[in-house]
Design an enzyme around this catalytic site. Sequence first.
Site, PDB file in Angstrom:
ATOM      1  N   LYS A   1       0.867  -1.185   0.000  1.00  0.00           N
ATOM      2  CA  LYS A   1       0.000   0.000   0.000  1.00  0.00           C
ATOM      3  C   LYS A   1       0.895   1.223   0.000  1.00  0.00           C
ATOM      4  O   LYS A   1       2.035   1.160   0.473  1.00  0.00           O
ATOM      5  CB  LYS A   1      -0.869   0.019   1.265  1.00  0.00           C
ATOM      6  CG  LYS A   1      -2.109   0.862   1.129  1.00  0.00           C
ATOM      7  CD  LYS A   1      -3.137   0.124   0.305  1.00  0.00           C
ATOM      8  CE  LYS A   1      -4.504   0.722   0.388  1.00  0.00           C
ATOM      9  NZ  LYS A   1      -5.513  -0.269  -0.047  1.00  0.00           N
TER      10      LYS A   1
HETATM   11  N1  GLU Z   1      -7.109  -0.019  -3.407  1.00  0.00           N
HETATM   12  C1  GLU Z   1      -7.820  -1.225  -3.701  1.00  0.00           C
HETATM   13  C2  GLU Z   1      -7.904  -2.136  -2.497  1.00  0.00           C
HETATM   14  O1  GLU Z   1      -7.757  -1.710  -1.385  1.00  0.00           O
HETATM   15  C3  GLU Z   1      -7.324  -1.906  -4.971  1.00  0.00           C
HETATM   16  C4  GLU Z   1      -5.890  -2.323  -4.965  1.00  0.00           C
HETATM   17  C5  GLU Z   1      -5.388  -2.812  -6.304  1.00  0.00           C
HETATM   18  O2  GLU Z   1      -6.165  -2.892  -7.238  1.00  0.00           O
HETATM   19  O3  GLU Z   1      -4.195  -3.079  -6.377  1.00  0.00           O
HETATM   20  O4  GLU Z   1      -8.179  -3.302  -2.617  1.00  0.00           O
END
Ligand code: GLU
Length: 449
Positions: free
Chosen positions: A140
């Site tokens: 993240k």
């Molecule tokens: N931000 C999204 C999540 O928390 C998608 C992450 C992604 O597609 O890599 O799942």
Amino acid sequence: MADDATVTEEGLHGDDGLGPPDKSPRSANEATGPARAELSNYAIVNHYFDIATERLELREDIAAVLRSSYREVQVQIPIRLGDGRTHVFSGFRVQHNGARGPYKGGIRFHPEVDLDEVRALATLMTWKTAIVGVPFGGAKGGVNIPAGDLSQAELQKVARSFMDKIEKVLGPNRDIPAPDVNTNAQTMAWLMDEYGKLHGHTPACVTGKPIALEGSYGREAATGRGLIDVYREAAPALGLKPEDTRFVVQGFGNVGSWAARILQDIGGTLVGVSDATGAIRADSGIDADALHAHLAAGDPLGDFAGVDAIDADELLDIECEVFIPAALGGMLNQGNADRLRCRVVLEGANSPTTPAADEILTDRGVVVVPDVLANAGGVVVSYFEWVQNLQHFRWEEDAVNGQLRKIMRTAYREVSSRAEADGVPLRVAAYELGIERVVEASRTRGYIA
Ligand code: GLU
């Protein structure tokens, strides 16, 4: 996450679209009234992790590896803003675990972002990708900017500067960012372009891109669509009919608004909504498509016709079958969980329910479909986008949605069978499955004994 405004995967507004800057307040507290978490996101995810590892009787030395991150990067992002002064922000990228594949996870722009929060969210991505069986690890990122107050030009500077500072740890086979709170397809386009200046055109280096730049059909709606796929799978055993479901959405950003439009499409009735500016209710139903268009035009939620404006925390008291928290972490907590009058909580946001709230809801017989399962549709279609980019071949939207449905249904079945077999709530079963898969990958790679 489509476009009420700027950005967001699971934000209070946002969308993956290319809309105008969102001028509304950014704090989830302002948004939905009730006090947020009694615990940090990191404490919340560790709590759930500890319950599952204890049940799995995982050795403490292995648990220690899985509790910590592989790599944590913090960078300085100095940006000259409209006031003529240079402001220094902090950018973070945490790569939690890469045993199952390249690191994967969104980047959020939010003033409350800090290392602790990004670390927690990266951990969730590790379990999420394992639970739905896509070949990624967990990561993240975030920048602690007040995204709602910045112009598009300023946001572009932030995105490019952030990419310049972290590009060395990214790449299609290393770590692939995506949208999250207050970031969208436009943000991904800037990130891809900046990465391309250094490495040559590399569309698979980020997902959630605009369709015009090798994004995937269906990606913008994917998190909301996946939520409803899971609900359709869960409903019969609970004696519920998707086509006959009253539901409430807390946070009408990309995830909330897509989930609402899709559930309405199959017959559900939206009876309450909140966003960063307040909340509305209508027992006879709120037209989710019309509300989406209203907000996308920049009109305030409270001006929507034919509904009653209510206090944000009164949203919790609305009787419904399904409550969808789709704002920020910790919105359902000890102080408000007993107010919910629903049968199912479908976690659209990451980490919306604190452990105390989770216990209250479970004791009251409310089924909580956890974030790591319920909102995994976004990363599933990110996987499809990555595959399409690596093959330079585009799938049709029906193929994307069909494959997404298959994966979400299978994941729900696997988690619910495990929950039934072990006599545990869905969240514990989901963590157990996710952790087992990561441990197995780590073992076979030879990372752990
Ligand atoms: N931000 C999204 C999540 O928390 C998608 C992450 C992604 O597609 O890599 O799942």
